[in-house]
Design an enzyme around this catalytic site. Structure first.
Site, mmCIF file in Angstrom:
data_model
loop_
_atom_site.group_PDB
_atom_site.id
_atom_site.type_symbol
_atom_site.label_atom_id
_atom_site.label_comp_id
_atom_site.label_asym_id
_atom_site.label_seq_id
_atom_site.Cartn_x
_atom_site.Cartn_y
_atom_site.Cartn_z
ATOM 1 C CG ASP A 160 2.265 38.248 7.834
ATOM 2 O OD1 ASP A 160 1.334 38.852 7.584
ATOM 3 O OD2 ASP A 160 3.445 37.766 6.949
ATOM 4 N NE ARG A 211 11.117 30.538 7.261
ATOM 5 C CZ ARG A 211 11.462 31.654 7.204
ATOM 6 N NH1 ARG A 211 12.029 32.290 8.169
ATOM 7 N NH2 ARG A 211 10.477 32.503 6.677
ATOM 8 C CG ASP A 234 8.969 29.688 4.915
ATOM 9 O OD1 ASP A 234 10.125 28.966 4.543
ATOM 10 O OD2 ASP A 234 8.956 30.836 4.463
ATOM 11 C CB SER A 266 6.008 38.398 0.337
ATOM 12 O OG SER A 266 6.519 37.558 1.460
HETATM 13 N N1 ARG Z 1 10.227 30.074 -2.132
HETATM 14 C C1 ARG Z 1 11.378 30.085 -0.983
HETATM 15 C C2 ARG Z 1 11.038 28.863 -0.112
HETATM 16 O O1 ARG Z 1 10.472 28.294 -0.063
HETATM 17 C C3 ARG Z 1 11.243 31.508 -0.369
HETATM 18 C C4 ARG Z 1 10.384 31.796 0.786
HETATM 19 C C5 ARG Z 1 10.162 33.044 1.279
HETATM 20 N N2 ARG Z 1 9.487 33.177 2.219
HETATM 21 C C6 ARG Z 1 8.666 34.307 2.330
HETATM 22 N N3 ARG Z 1 7.873 34.322 3.706
HETATM 23 N N4 ARG Z 1 8.782 35.429 1.676
HETATM 24 O O2 ARG Z 1 12.403 28.679 0.465
#
Ligand code: ARG
Length: 415
Positions: A14, A96, A125, A177
């Site tokens: 990405d 994050r 995110d 992912s």
């Molecule tokens: N669901 C989790 C969260 O929102 C993990 C997200 C993982 N992100 C990813 N880009 N695969 O914190």
């Protein structure tokens, strides 16, 4: 002159496609920024830098934030007992705001006008990055290429990468992912999108399956000082090293797999699988020391604060006054949370098997059924008499006065 943009860059598909797209389609000078919050990242550093520059970035910055991540994000969440929906230790959600803060700092150093990230428009995110950036630097423009371009699938991005000679180590087959850092690993999509499918072994990278885990249990001892883990088997270890060691020990015994049906902030239910061996063991040990050192009322209120705290982290609200207030409460609760927990790791389970604390509220002289009992048995009768007083009054005047069987506590409403 082209505008400068700091892109949170992982070196994956990405963000590599994003470097090219931001440069070619949007005309930015892109500085790729990689924030180290994971395992072994120093090894990949050169490769990531080369890839960013080869894809068109005008600069590359690397910031090692592992220590800050553990000390100022993961351990405070541990002390708070924050588990989103009672299960997810929040690894991605905790990283994050730190990455966004560093992105803002680098934007200032580089006199950039914009920041960018590789989050999709469907996830949490993007919210965490954008809200943090808005809080810390409202003047910076935020660009999220994945929300803007019309490539909706991984295949489309791979085709773009092939067409523009972007070197990324993926095949169309790798379906999951993944996001990972020292506190945990998140696995999404592919076969996991069907919630009836059991996660395949191929999804896991950090933890052994129960069948491959050793038959013999391992015992470890974790020491806390005011809610912060500081020793492993009696030896002082700094935060990152402690997490790294527990990661290996617990992973070997298959501890820390979490299969969750999660509610995203953007309203979507999502099947999320996590591996969080160190966070799982530390959570287990920390709760054991808290159970010895906090009163019943403190434990009760803290459990509801923990839920609030977890949602705040999940929802991207790290840099808020509400967080400062909750953090003050949590810190205050930890002033006597000093002590050791002994944890058994065996076949996918971490179990506390012993705990001790210098200021423990547990007193053998009160709890014992053997010699040396100092509890005043006679006083219990008077206590119960007063404790039961309002119950007796209500039973006589209301419960027993109604015609229904008193066993049916929620019987039909009286006319
Ligand atoms: N669901 C989790 C969260 O929102 C993990 C997200 C993982 N992100 C990813 N880009 N695969 O914190």
């Amino acid at each position: 002159m082209a505008k400068k943009l700091i892109l949170a860059y992982s070196g994956g598909l990405d963000t590599s496609v994003a470097v090219h797209w931001l440069t070619q389609e949007r005309g930015y000078d892109v500085v790729a920024l990689t924030v180290g919050v994971g395992f072994d990242r120093d090894r990949d550093r050169e490769l990531i830098e080369q890839r960013a520059l080869a894809t068109g970035a005008v600069g590359f910055r690397w910031v090692d934030a592992r220590d800050d991540f553990i000390r100022s994000f993961a351990f405070p969440a541990l002390a708070a007992g924050a588990l989103y929906q009672g299960r997810y230790p929040l690894a991605t959600a905790l990283a994050r705001p730190l990455i966004a803060k560093i992105m803002v700092d680098v934007a200032r150093e580089e006199s950039a006008q914009a920041v960018g990230h590789g989050c999709t428009g469907k996830g949490n995110d993007q919210v965490r990055f954008d809200v943090t950036t808005q809080a810390l630097a409202p003047d910076l423009e935020i660009v999220a290429p994945l929300r803007e371009w019309d490539m909706r699938t991984r295949e489309a991005e791979i085709d773009y990468a092939l067409k523009h000679n972007i070197d990324v180590p993926v095949t169309k087959k790798s379906t999951y992912s993944i996001d990972e850092n020292l506190w945990g690993r998140a696995i999404e999509s592919g076969p996991l999108e069907d919630p009836w499918n059991e996660p395949l072994e191929e999804a896991f990278a950090w933890t052994k399956s129960v069948s491959d885990a050793p038959d013999e249990p391992a015992y470890i001892e974790i020491g806390f000082e005011r809610g912060v883990p500081v020793t492993l088997d009696g030896e002082q270890v700094d935060g990152v090293a402690l997490v790294e060691r527990l990661h290996g020990l617990a992973g070997e015994h298959g501890v820390g797999r979490i299969d969750h049906m999660e509610d995203r902030l953007v309203g979507i239910k999502s099947r999320e699988v996590y591996e969080a061996p160190a966070a799982t063991v530390l959570g287990c040990a920390h709760r054991a020391v808290e159970r010895m050192t906090l009163s019943r009322a403190q434990l009760r209120l803290k459990a509801s604060i923990a839920r609030e705290y977890a949602e705040l982290i999940y929802d991207g609200l790290w840099f808020t006054g509400h967080h400062q207030d909750l953090a003050s409460y949590v810190q205050s609760t930890q002033r006597h949370v000093t002590g050791q927990a002994r944890v058994r790791l065996h076949k996918g389970q971490a179990t506390t098997v012993g705990a001790k604390a210098p200021r423990s509220l547990y007193a053998t002289s009160l709890a014992t059924y053997e010699e040396g009992d100092q509890y005043d048995h006679g006083a219990a009768e008077g206590f119960i008499h007063v404790w039961g007083l309002p119950v007796r009054v209500q039973a006589q005047t209301q419960l027993l006065a109604q015609p229904n069987d008193p066993l049916h506590i929620a019987g039909p409403d009286p006319e």
